[in-house]
Design a protein around this motif. Structure first.
Motif, PDB file in Angstrom:
ATOM      1  N   TRP A  56       0.837  -1.209   0.000  1.00  0.00           N
ATOM      2  CA  TRP A  56       0.000   0.000   0.000  1.00  0.00           C
ATOM      3  C   TRP A  56       0.871   1.257   0.000  1.00  0.00           C
ATOM      4  O   TRP A  56       1.904   1.300   0.672  1.00  0.00           O
ATOM      5  CB  TRP A  56      -0.890   0.032   1.239  1.00  0.00           C
ATOM      6  CG  TRP A  56      -1.876  -1.086   1.310  1.00  0.00           C
ATOM      7  CD1 TRP A  56      -3.067  -1.186   0.655  1.00  0.00           C
ATOM      8  CD2 TRP A  56      -1.764  -2.279   2.102  1.00  0.00           C
ATOM      9  NE1 TRP A  56      -3.693  -2.362   0.985  1.00  0.00           N
ATOM     10  CE2 TRP A  56      -2.922  -3.054   1.869  1.00  0.00           C
ATOM     11  CE3 TRP A  56      -0.802  -2.754   2.982  1.00  0.00           C
ATOM     12  CZ2 TRP A  56      -3.143  -4.279   2.490  1.00  0.00           C
ATOM     13  CZ3 TRP A  56      -1.013  -3.976   3.593  1.00  0.00           C
ATOM     14  CH2 TRP A  56      -2.172  -4.723   3.349  1.00  0.00           C
ATOM     15  N   PRO A  57       0.427   2.299  -0.688  1.00  0.00           N
ATOM     16  CA  PRO A  57       1.219   3.529  -0.748  1.00  0.00           C
ATOM     17  C   PRO A  57       1.002   4.478   0.426  1.00  0.00           C
ATOM     18  O   PRO A  57       1.779   5.411   0.620  1.00  0.00           O
ATOM     19  CB  PRO A  57       0.738   4.179  -2.046  1.00  0.00           C
ATOM     20  CG  PRO A  57      -0.693   3.727  -2.167  1.00  0.00           C
ATOM     21  CD  PRO A  57      -0.713   2.321  -1.617  1.00  0.00           C
ATOM     22  N   ALA A  61      -4.831   4.102   2.046  1.00  0.00           N
ATOM     23  CA  ALA A  61      -5.010   2.911   1.209  1.00  0.00           C
ATOM     24  C   ALA A  61      -5.143   1.653   2.057  1.00  0.00           C
ATOM     25  O   ALA A  61      -5.952   0.766   1.759  1.00  0.00           O
ATOM     26  CB  ALA A  61      -3.850   2.776   0.235  1.00  0.00           C
ATOM     27  N   VAL A  62      -4.359   1.569   3.126  1.00  0.00           N
ATOM     28  CA  VAL A  62      -4.466   0.423   4.047  1.00  0.00           C
ATOM     29  C   VAL A  62      -5.858   0.391   4.668  1.00  0.00           C
ATOM     30  O   VAL A  62      -6.529  -0.644   4.675  1.00  0.00           O
ATOM     31  CB  VAL A  62      -3.408   0.502   5.173  1.00  0.00           C
ATOM     32  CG1 VAL A  62      -3.585  -0.663   6.146  1.00  0.00           C
ATOM     33  CG2 VAL A  62      -2.006   0.510   4.615  1.00  0.00           C
ATOM     34  N   GLY A 116     -10.927  10.782   1.733  1.00  0.00           N
ATOM     35  CA  GLY A 116     -11.470  10.913   0.385  1.00  0.00           C
ATOM     36  C   GLY A 116     -11.672  12.350  -0.035  1.00  0.00           C
ATOM     37  O   GLY A 116     -11.553  12.677  -1.224  1.00  0.00           O
ATOM     38  N   ALA A 117     -11.958  13.219   0.926  1.00  0.00           N
ATOM     39  CA  ALA A 117     -12.127  14.636   0.599  1.00  0.00           C
ATOM     40  C   ALA A 117     -10.821  15.264   0.131  1.00  0.00           C
ATOM     41  O   ALA A 117     -10.824  16.264  -0.590  1.00  0.00           O
ATOM     42  CB  ALA A 117     -12.667  15.394   1.819  1.00  0.00           C
ATOM     43  N   ASN A 118      -9.704  14.667   0.540  1.00  0.00           N
ATOM     44  CA  ASN A 118      -8.398  15.228   0.201  1.00  0.00           C
ATOM     45  C   ASN A 118      -7.608  14.382  -0.804  1.00  0.00           C
ATOM     46  O   ASN A 118      -6.510  14.766  -1.195  1.00  0.00           O
ATOM     47  CB  ASN A 118      -7.556  15.382   1.481  1.00  0.00           C
ATOM     48  CG  ASN A 118      -8.163  16.377   2.446  1.00  0.00           C
ATOM     49  OD1 ASN A 118      -8.307  17.540   2.140  1.00  0.00           O
ATOM     50  ND2 ASN A 118      -8.550  15.894   3.613  1.00  0.00           N
ATOM     51  N   ASP A 119      -8.161  13.231  -1.188  1.00  0.00           N
ATOM     52  CA  ASP A 119      -7.441  12.328  -2.073  1.00  0.00           C
ATOM     53  C   ASP A 119      -8.431  11.750  -3.078  1.00  0.00           C
ATOM     54  O   ASP A 119      -9.263  10.918  -2.741  1.00  0.00           O
ATOM     55  CB  ASP A 119      -6.786  11.206  -1.254  1.00  0.00           C
ATOM     56  CG  ASP A 119      -5.888  10.302  -2.082  1.00  0.00           C
ATOM     57  OD1 ASP A 119      -6.251  10.001  -3.235  1.00  0.00           O
ATOM     58  OD2 ASP A 119      -4.844   9.869  -1.561  1.00  0.00           O
ATOM     59  N   GLU A 121      -8.123   9.667  -5.539  1.00  0.00           N
ATOM     60  CA  GLU A 121      -8.031   8.230  -5.781  1.00  0.00           C
ATOM     61  C   GLU A 121      -8.715   7.438  -4.673  1.00  0.00           C
ATOM     62  O   GLU A 121      -9.433   6.466  -4.936  1.00  0.00           O
ATOM     63  CB  GLU A 121      -6.565   7.805  -5.903  1.00  0.00           C
ATOM     64  CG  GLU A 121      -6.364   6.326  -6.185  1.00  0.00           C
ATOM     65  CD  GLU A 121      -7.009   5.869  -7.484  1.00  0.00           C
ATOM     66  OE1 GLU A 121      -7.420   4.692  -7.545  1.00  0.00           O
ATOM     67  OE2 GLU A 121      -7.114   6.683  -8.423  1.00  0.00           O
ATOM     68  N   VAL A 122      -8.493   7.861  -3.415  1.00  0.00           N
ATOM     69  CA  VAL A 122      -9.175   7.210  -2.296  1.00  0.00           C
ATOM     70  C   VAL A 122     -10.689   7.355  -2.453  1.00  0.00           C
ATOM     71  O   VAL A 122     -11.443   6.395  -2.261  1.00  0.00           O
ATOM     72  CB  VAL A 122      -8.711   7.797  -0.947  1.00  0.00           C
ATOM     73  CG1 VAL A 122      -9.599   7.298   0.196  1.00  0.00           C
ATOM     74  CG2 VAL A 122      -7.256   7.417  -0.671  1.00  0.00           C
ATOM     75  N   SER A 123     -11.124   8.548  -2.820  1.00  0.00           N
ATOM     76  CA  SER A 123     -12.555   8.794  -2.992  1.00  0.00           C
ATOM     77  C   SER A 123     -13.146   7.909  -4.086  1.00  0.00           C
ATOM     78  O   SER A 123     -14.193   7.278  -3.891  1.00  0.00           O
ATOM     79  CB  SER A 123     -12.792  10.268  -3.334  1.00  0.00           C
ATOM     80  OG  SER A 123     -14.172  10.517  -3.520  1.00  0.00           O
ATOM     81  N   ARG A 124     -12.482   7.846  -5.230  1.00  0.00           N
ATOM     82  CA  ARG A 124     -12.982   7.023  -6.337  1.00  0.00           C
ATOM     83  C   ARG A 124     -13.071   5.548  -5.942  1.00  0.00           C
ATOM     84  O   ARG A 124     -14.049   4.869  -6.259  1.00  0.00           O
ATOM     85  CB  ARG A 124     -12.072   7.167  -7.563  1.00  0.00           C
ATOM     86  CG  ARG A 124     -12.363   8.361  -8.438  1.00  0.00           C
ATOM     87  CD  ARG A 124     -11.785   8.162  -9.830  1.00  0.00           C
ATOM     88  NE  ARG A 124     -10.366   7.865  -9.783  1.00  0.00           N
ATOM     89  CZ  ARG A 124      -9.401   8.765  -9.899  1.00  0.00           C
ATOM     90  NH1 ARG A 124      -9.711  10.045 -10.041  1.00  0.00           N
ATOM     91  NH2 ARG A 124      -8.134   8.418  -9.862  1.00  0.00           N
ATOM     92  N   THR A 125     -12.045   5.070  -5.252  1.00  0.00           N
ATOM     93  CA  THR A 125     -12.027   3.667  -4.854  1.00  0.00           C
ATOM     94  C   THR A 125     -13.104   3.379  -3.822  1.00  0.00           C
ATOM     95  O   THR A 125     -13.786   2.345  -3.875  1.00  0.00           O
ATOM     96  CB  THR A 125     -10.640   3.285  -4.305  1.00  0.00           C
ATOM     97  OG1 THR A 125      -9.644   3.624  -5.262  1.00  0.00           O
ATOM     98  CG2 THR A 125     -10.561   1.799  -3.999  1.00  0.00           C
ATOM     99  N   PHE A 126     -13.288   4.277  -2.868  1.00  0.00           N
ATOM    100  CA  PHE A 126     -14.309   4.108  -1.839  1.00  0.00           C
ATOM    101  C   PHE A 126     -15.697   4.061  -2.462  1.00  0.00           C
ATOM    102  O   PHE A 126     -16.525   3.211  -2.117  1.00  0.00           O
ATOM    103  CB  PHE A 126     -14.206   5.248  -0.831  1.00  0.00           C
ATOM    104  CG  PHE A 126     -15.082   5.059   0.385  1.00  0.00           C
ATOM    105  CD1 PHE A 126     -14.800   4.080   1.307  1.00  0.00           C
ATOM    106  CD2 PHE A 126     -16.183   5.875   0.591  1.00  0.00           C
ATOM    107  CE1 PHE A 126     -15.603   3.896   2.426  1.00  0.00           C
ATOM    108  CE2 PHE A 126     -16.986   5.701   1.704  1.00  0.00           C
ATOM    109  CZ  PHE A 126     -16.700   4.716   2.624  1.00  0.00           C
ATOM    110  N   VAL A 127     -15.950   4.952  -3.397  1.00  0.00           N
ATOM    111  CA  VAL A 127     -17.236   4.968  -4.094  1.00  0.00           C
ATOM    112  C   VAL A 127     -17.448   3.666  -4.863  1.00  0.00           C
ATOM    113  O   VAL A 127     -18.512   3.045  -4.792  1.00  0.00           O
ATOM    114  CB  VAL A 127     -17.331   6.184  -5.039  1.00  0.00           C
ATOM    115  CG1 VAL A 127     -18.525   6.048  -5.981  1.00  0.00           C
ATOM    116  CG2 VAL A 127     -17.435   7.476  -4.241  1.00  0.00           C
TER     117      VAL A 127
END
Length: 199
Positions: A56-57, A61-62, A116-119, A121-127
């Motif tokens: 994980w980066p 992500a973890v 997710g509000a600040n990243d 990629e995290v937001s897209r993956t969470f969605v």
């Protein structure tokens, strides 16, 4: 001399992943997202931090993988269909309210909302992993109700699903009120009032 079987690296890796997931979920509840660190996760999980960085980066992500690891199983069965749309939605949303009111669930979910509000990629993956599958099962249940005549023709069932879920999520995320059974029941009744066939 008998040959000893080589260690199963796949099983070892899976044990390590699960230990890392457990550590991340526990720690975010104990120290909060701001103080959550890869080093802390590694220490709690009993692995080297280089092991985590290999997979994980970032801590977000973890946490995202830890929180969504079983999401597919959670949504596989879809929503119940007893033939009574209101009862089915209330049953599921009451159970969801119990889950959202559980501190063990709240900590990682709120942390991921912040991340997710600040990243992007995290937001897209969470969605993709959590929110979309959730909307999809509600959409499918509403489509079945539409085919059965419980929901009016011409209703966009995807938007109808969001009409049910968005006020629920907004109330919880912004802490504008408690997620009670009375709130859930009223929400379902009011949304369905606008979705029922006329006449």
């Amino acid at each position: 001399m008998a040959n000893k079987a080589a260690p199963d690296s796949t099983r070892r890796s899976e044990r390590s992943r699960r230990a890392i997931f457990d550590a991340a979920l526990a720690l975010v509840g104990e120290v909060g997202y701001e103080k959550l660190t890869i080093e802390g996760i590694a220490s709690r999980a009993g692995v080297g931090k280089q092991t985590i960085y290999r997979w994980w980066p970032s801590k977000a992500a973890v946490l995202l993988d830890a929180f969504t690891v079983d999401a597919d199983e959670d949504y596989a069965a879809g929503l119940p269909d007893t033939g009574d749309l209101a009862a089915d939605l209330k049953f599921v949303l009451r159970a969801t309210a119990d889950e959202f009111n559980d501190p063990a669930f709240q900590a990682p979910y709120r942390a991921l909302a912040v991340a997710g509000a600040n990243d992007e990629e995290v937001s897209r993956t969470f969605v993709a992993r959590l929110l979309e599958p959730g909307i999809r099962v509600y959409t499918e249940r509403l489509r079945a109700a539409q085919e059965a005549g419980e929901v009016a023709e011409g209703i966009d069932v995807r938007i109808a699903a969001e009409m049910v879920l968005s006020p629920f999520s907004q109330r919880w995320l912004m802490r504008t009120g408690e997620l009670t059974y009375d709130f859930v029941d009223t929400l379902v009744d009011q949304v369905l009032r606008g979705l029922r066939p006329r006449g």
